[in-house]
Design a protein around this motif. Structure first.
Motif, mmCIF file in Angstrom:
data_model
loop_
_atom_site.group_PDB
_atom_site.id
_atom_site.type_symbol
_atom_site.label_atom_id
_atom_site.label_comp_id
_atom_site.label_asym_id
_atom_site.label_seq_id
_atom_site.Cartn_x
_atom_site.Cartn_y
_atom_site.Cartn_z
ATOM 1 N N ASN A 3 3.632 90.293 -67.666
ATOM 2 C CA ASN A 3 5.053 90.408 -67.980
ATOM 3 C C ASN A 3 5.278 90.405 -69.495
ATOM 4 O OD1 ASN A 3 5.874 90.582 -65.352
ATOM 5 N ND2 ASN A 3 6.268 88.391 -65.115
ATOM 6 N N LEU A 4 4.526 89.552 -70.200
ATOM 7 C CA LEU A 4 4.666 89.487 -71.657
ATOM 8 C C LEU A 4 4.201 90.788 -72.300
ATOM 9 C CD1 LEU A 4 3.598 85.835 -72.582
ATOM 10 C CD2 LEU A 4 5.890 86.774 -72.250
ATOM 11 N N ASP A 5 3.120 91.353 -71.790
ATOM 12 C CA ASP A 5 2.655 92.646 -72.308
ATOM 13 C C ASP A 5 3.730 93.713 -72.128
ATOM 14 O OD1 ASP A 5 0.185 91.727 -73.117
ATOM 15 O OD2 ASP A 5 -0.785 92.147 -71.199
ATOM 16 N N LEU A 6 4.401 93.669 -70.971
ATOM 17 C CA LEU A 6 5.460 94.639 -70.704
ATOM 18 C C LEU A 6 6.655 94.401 -71.623
ATOM 19 C CD1 LEU A 6 6.493 97.004 -69.030
ATOM 20 C CD2 LEU A 6 7.337 95.335 -67.334
ATOM 21 N N TYR A 7 7.017 93.120 -71.800
ATOM 22 C CA TYR A 7 8.121 92.793 -72.716
ATOM 23 C C TYR A 7 7.810 93.304 -74.129
ATOM 24 C CZ TYR A 7 10.921 89.764 -69.640
ATOM 25 O OH TYR A 7 11.743 89.273 -68.657
ATOM 26 N N LEU A 11 9.877 95.935 -76.139
ATOM 27 C CA LEU A 11 10.522 95.484 -77.378
ATOM 28 C C LEU A 11 10.243 96.436 -78.534
ATOM 29 C CD1 LEU A 11 12.134 93.278 -78.890
ATOM 30 C CD2 LEU A 11 9.964 92.056 -79.220
ATOM 31 N N THR A 12 9.065 96.995 -78.559
ATOM 32 C CA THR A 12 8.673 97.902 -79.642
ATOM 33 C C THR A 12 8.782 99.371 -79.255
ATOM 34 O OG1 THR A 12 6.351 97.758 -78.927
ATOM 35 C CG2 THR A 12 7.081 96.203 -80.631
ATOM 36 N N GLY A 13 9.319 99.638 -78.071
ATOM 37 C CA GLY A 13 9.372 101.005 -77.561
ATOM 38 C C GLY A 13 10.641 101.748 -77.919
ATOM 39 N N LYS A 14 10.779 102.951 -77.332
ATOM 40 C CA LYS A 14 11.901 103.833 -77.666
ATOM 41 C C LYS A 14 13.090 103.674 -76.722
ATOM 42 C CE LYS A 14 8.927 107.459 -79.606
ATOM 43 N NZ LYS A 14 8.500 108.883 -79.480
ATOM 44 N N ASP A 15 12.855 103.151 -75.522
ATOM 45 C CA ASP A 15 13.941 102.982 -74.555
ATOM 46 C C ASP A 15 14.816 101.813 -74.998
ATOM 47 O OD1 ASP A 15 15.519 102.138 -72.313
ATOM 48 O OD2 ASP A 15 14.168 103.245 -70.989
ATOM 49 N N GLU A 16 15.985 102.139 -75.527
ATOM 50 C CA GLU A 16 16.818 101.117 -76.152
ATOM 51 C C GLU A 16 17.284 100.063 -75.156
ATOM 52 O OE1 GLU A 16 17.789 99.219 -79.318
ATOM 53 O OE2 GLU A 16 16.968 101.249 -79.479
ATOM 54 N N LYS A 17 17.561 100.456 -73.948
ATOM 55 C CA LYS A 17 18.038 99.499 -72.941
ATOM 56 C C LYS A 17 16.947 98.469 -72.621
ATOM 57 C CE LYS A 17 20.242 99.308 -68.363
ATOM 58 N NZ LYS A 17 19.292 98.394 -67.706
ATOM 59 N N ASP A 24 16.486 90.196 -75.728
ATOM 60 C CA ASP A 24 17.305 89.128 -75.145
ATOM 61 C C ASP A 24 16.421 88.053 -74.515
ATOM 62 O OD1 ASP A 24 19.532 90.544 -75.893
ATOM 63 O OD2 ASP A 24 19.926 91.391 -73.909
ATOM 64 N N TYR A 25 15.382 88.501 -73.814
ATOM 65 C CA TYR A 25 14.459 87.528 -73.196
ATOM 66 C C TYR A 25 13.779 86.694 -74.276
ATOM 67 C CZ TYR A 25 10.207 85.607 -71.242
ATOM 68 O OH TYR A 25 9.200 84.738 -70.900
ATOM 69 N N LEU A 26 13.302 87.341 -75.326
ATOM 70 C CA LEU A 26 12.601 86.634 -76.400
ATOM 71 C C LEU A 26 13.461 85.525 -76.990
ATOM 72 C CD1 LEU A 26 10.221 86.415 -78.478
ATOM 73 C CD2 LEU A 26 11.469 88.083 -79.874
ATOM 74 N N VAL A 27 14.705 85.843 -77.297
ATOM 75 C CA VAL A 27 15.591 84.879 -77.944
ATOM 76 C C VAL A 27 16.076 83.818 -76.954
ATOM 77 C CG1 VAL A 27 17.776 84.567 -79.165
ATOM 78 C CG2 VAL A 27 16.303 86.527 -79.715
#
Length: 409
Positions: A3-7, A11-17, A24-27
């Motif tokens: 799950n963290l790898d996916l997050y 987080l660093t990807g192009k899909d803004e949503k 949001d999850y990180l914070v």
């Protein structure tokens, strides 16, 4: 972990949503493990990707979760300290400042480094005492943030301490003082810094800080032109070994060499020193381009700039380079330090016409000059008619005497 790898990917990807959901999850969860993964990856991210990550994290922060940011202080990253400090400053109140001040006083080095940056935005004088202490510590990031904040607060005490440290005999303390001024960011004492550089056993390190204070092109057109030429010489000496190749942009080396080439097309007050710099640059940049191991790990922009500088130098006409060699030969009639700096070029460019004057320099009272001139003559295979025993008998320094004796073997 999946799950963290996916997050992290989102987080660093192009899909803004998806990216915003990951931020949001990180914070909201203050997930230090995810932040650690982000920090480890950040060195390899493009600047625009890191900037997007910062924007997403900032957007994820609200009045209800902003204190979670402090939990990330356990792991320092130069990429996110300004982000975290500015976020907390937006929500600053007395309780927030008290909490961060406690970390500044008694936290880990990572926590202190973030806290020092916070007080850049919230310049509370309560932080002055620890900041003054940390500004000259061994932790590079902590000392930089402390000095930068002290500059923002215009603290005179730390400035005066740095000024005093510039004249210490300890080269490392001198370098810390120079780095302090780089971070402090104003009122640069260039005269004192140049003097420290000239006396230092680490001149390349000091020289490498100066373009972060002021453009070399600006300094070349100031009262410090002679000193700036020495700075450029030292930068060139350390470039690629002591100083990273990526600094080529900060040093503006293409523009600097272009400027020096143009003014040295005709003789001037500094022709000899400039010629030495340009000839050394020609050798060094040819070496970078011909031996790929020097630039293999550099990014595309750095490689392109190195090749551009090499082309700039190589494309000068032959008569220009002949003139530079003449200027270098004229340095043999100059001061001892300038003589020493051009001796390697005589061999590098096979300027055998220098041999008669080199032999005249053996009459010098400077034993270092005598030693280096003899070494140069040996490389020209021109020691046959020189009485080394007679010279050795006049040498008082035992180390220099041993070097010259070895030349005779």
């Amino acid at each position: 972990m999946e799950n963290l790898d996916l997050y992290l990917k989102n987080l660093t990807g192009k899909d803004e949503k998806k990216a915003q959901e990951a931020a949001d999850y990180l914070v909201n969860q203050a997930d230090l493990q995810l932040f650690k993964m982000l920090v480890e990856k950040s060195d390899y991210l493009f600047d625009f990707v890191r900037n997007n990550v910062c924007k997403r994290i900032e957007k994820a922060v609200s009045k209800n979760n902003f204190m979670n940011i402090i939990k990330f202080f356990d792991l320092y990253s130069v990429y996110y300290d300004d982000l975290f400090a500015s976020i907390l400053a937006k929500h600053a109140n007395e309780d927030v400042t008290d909490e961060i001040f406690k970390l500044l006083e008694k936290g880990t080095d990572a926590q202190k480094t973030y806290a020092a940056k916070y007080f850049y935005y919230i310049p509370d004088t309560v932080a002055l005492e620890p900041l003054n202490k940390y500004a000259f510590c061994d932790d590079e990031y902590l000392s930089y943030n402390a000095a930068e904040t002290l500059g923002q607060m215009r603290d005179d005490i730390s400035f005066d301490i740095a000024l005093e440290n510039l004249v210490l005999e300890d080269d490392f303390e001198q370098l810390k003082a120079v780095k302090f001024f780089t971070a402090y960011g104003k009122n640069y004492p260039f005269k004192e810094i140049f003097e420290a550089m000239k006396k230092s056993k680490m001149p390349e390190n000091i020289a490498g800080q100066i373009p972060y204070m002021e453009s070399l092109l600006v300094l070349l057109n100031s009262e410090y032109k002679a000193e700036t030429l020495i700075v450029i010489d030292n930068i060139l000496s350390g470039f690629g070994e002591i100083l990273p190749l990526a600094d080529i942009f900060q040093f503006e080396l293409y523009e600097v060499f272009e400027y020096l080439i143009n003014i040295n097309k005709s003789q001037n007050e500094y022709s000899g020193k400039i010629a030495e710099i340009i000839l050394n640059a020609l050798t060094k940049f040819n070496m970078f381009c011909e031996n790929q191991e020097y630039i293999f790990d550099e990014d595309k922009n750095t490689k392109n700039e190195i090749f551009a500088v090499a082309e700039l130098l190589k494309n000068q006409p032959n008569d220009f380079w002949e003139k530079q060699k003449e200027y270098v030969l004229s340095e043999l009639y100059s001061t001892d330090d300038r003589i020493l700096s051009v001796l390697p070029l005589l061999v590098e460019f096979n300027l055998a016409e220098s041999i008669p004057h080199l032999k005249e320099l053996l009459k010098s009272n400077n034993e270092i000059i005598i030693c280096e001139v003899l070494n140069t003559l040996k490389q020209f295979n021109a020691l046959n008619d020189i009485n080394l025993d007679e010279i050795i008998n006049k040498i008082t320094n035992p180390n220099i005497k041993a070097i010259i004796e070895n030349l005779n073997k």
